[in-house]
Design a protein around this motif. Sequence first.
Motif, PDB file in Angstrom:
ATOM      1  N   ASP A  52     -39.003  -1.293   0.076  1.00  0.00           N
ATOM      2  CA  ASP A  52     -38.281  -1.483   1.149  1.00  0.00           C
ATOM      3  C   ASP A  52     -37.936  -0.134   1.636  1.00  0.00           C
ATOM      4  O   ASP A  52     -37.938  -0.216   2.942  1.00  0.00           O
ATOM      5  N   THR A  53     -37.467   0.818   0.982  1.00  0.00           N
ATOM      6  CA  THR A  53     -37.198   2.023   1.499  1.00  0.00           C
ATOM      7  C   THR A  53     -38.526   2.685   2.006  1.00  0.00           C
ATOM      8  O   THR A  53     -38.538   3.405   3.038  1.00  0.00           O
ATOM      9  N   GLU A  56     -39.463   1.241   5.421  1.00  0.00           N
ATOM     10  CA  GLU A  56     -38.391   1.686   6.569  1.00  0.00           C
ATOM     11  C   GLU A  56     -38.721   3.034   6.926  1.00  0.00           C
ATOM     12  O   GLU A  56     -38.667   3.282   8.285  1.00  0.00           O
ATOM     13  N   ARG A  59     -41.920   2.909   9.049  1.00  0.00           N
ATOM     14  CA  ARG A  59     -41.578   2.338  10.282  1.00  0.00           C
ATOM     15  C   ARG A  59     -40.870   3.298  11.159  1.00  0.00           C
ATOM     16  O   ARG A  59     -41.080   3.236  12.422  1.00  0.00           O
ATOM     17  N   GLY A  60     -39.997   4.199  10.710  1.00  0.00           N
ATOM     18  CA  GLY A  60     -39.366   5.170  11.352  1.00  0.00           C
ATOM     19  C   GLY A  60     -40.246   6.019  12.132  1.00  0.00           C
ATOM     20  O   GLY A  60     -40.331   6.508  13.248  1.00  0.00           O
ATOM     21  N   GLN A  63     -42.446   4.411  14.878  1.00  0.00           N
ATOM     22  CA  GLN A  63     -41.644   4.310  16.089  1.00  0.00           C
ATOM     23  C   GLN A  63     -41.388   5.704  16.758  1.00  0.00           C
ATOM     24  O   GLN A  63     -41.677   5.832  18.141  1.00  0.00           O
ATOM     25  N   ALA A 136     -43.457  -6.211   5.556  1.00  0.00           N
ATOM     26  CA  ALA A 136     -43.821  -5.539   4.294  1.00  0.00           C
ATOM     27  C   ALA A 136     -44.372  -6.381   3.240  1.00  0.00           C
ATOM     28  O   ALA A 136     -44.036  -7.592   3.302  1.00  0.00           O
TER      29      ALA A 136
END
Length: 144
Positions: A52-53, A56, A59-60, A63, A136
Amino acid sequence: MSGAAMQAGARAVPFEFRADFAAPEMQADAGPDSIRLTAEEVFALITKVRRDTLAEAARGEVQAALAQVEAVAGTLREVMGDMVQLMGQIEAAGYEAAVEARMRVRLEAAARRLIDGQGELFGAAATLSRGLDKPASGGAGSGL
């Protein structure tokens, strides 16, 4: 989790040392504040948090790249508007037909290159956006 939160959520069970080095009998029901996890469950939790980390963080990054693509696309739109205005000024200036035709050809060629580049840019933006929309992937330990 902070130390206070850890104390509120679970309590440590002291180990009873014995002279014969035998392990003390474990209580079947240690109470509502104690948590018992097998090694597999701990591994699954660590794997899930890591996955999950990483998702994320990725994803950053996507973006940030998408924001850059959008900024460049905005600049391209401004340039195209400037080119349209320039073409209008050329037509209004009353150049000879041959000169105006050469200017028009050059401006149209530059506009075509910008439009082609913008198409590739929007394709990249769409790819990045689809990457953001994907959930994910489930891996080891996703059942917890």
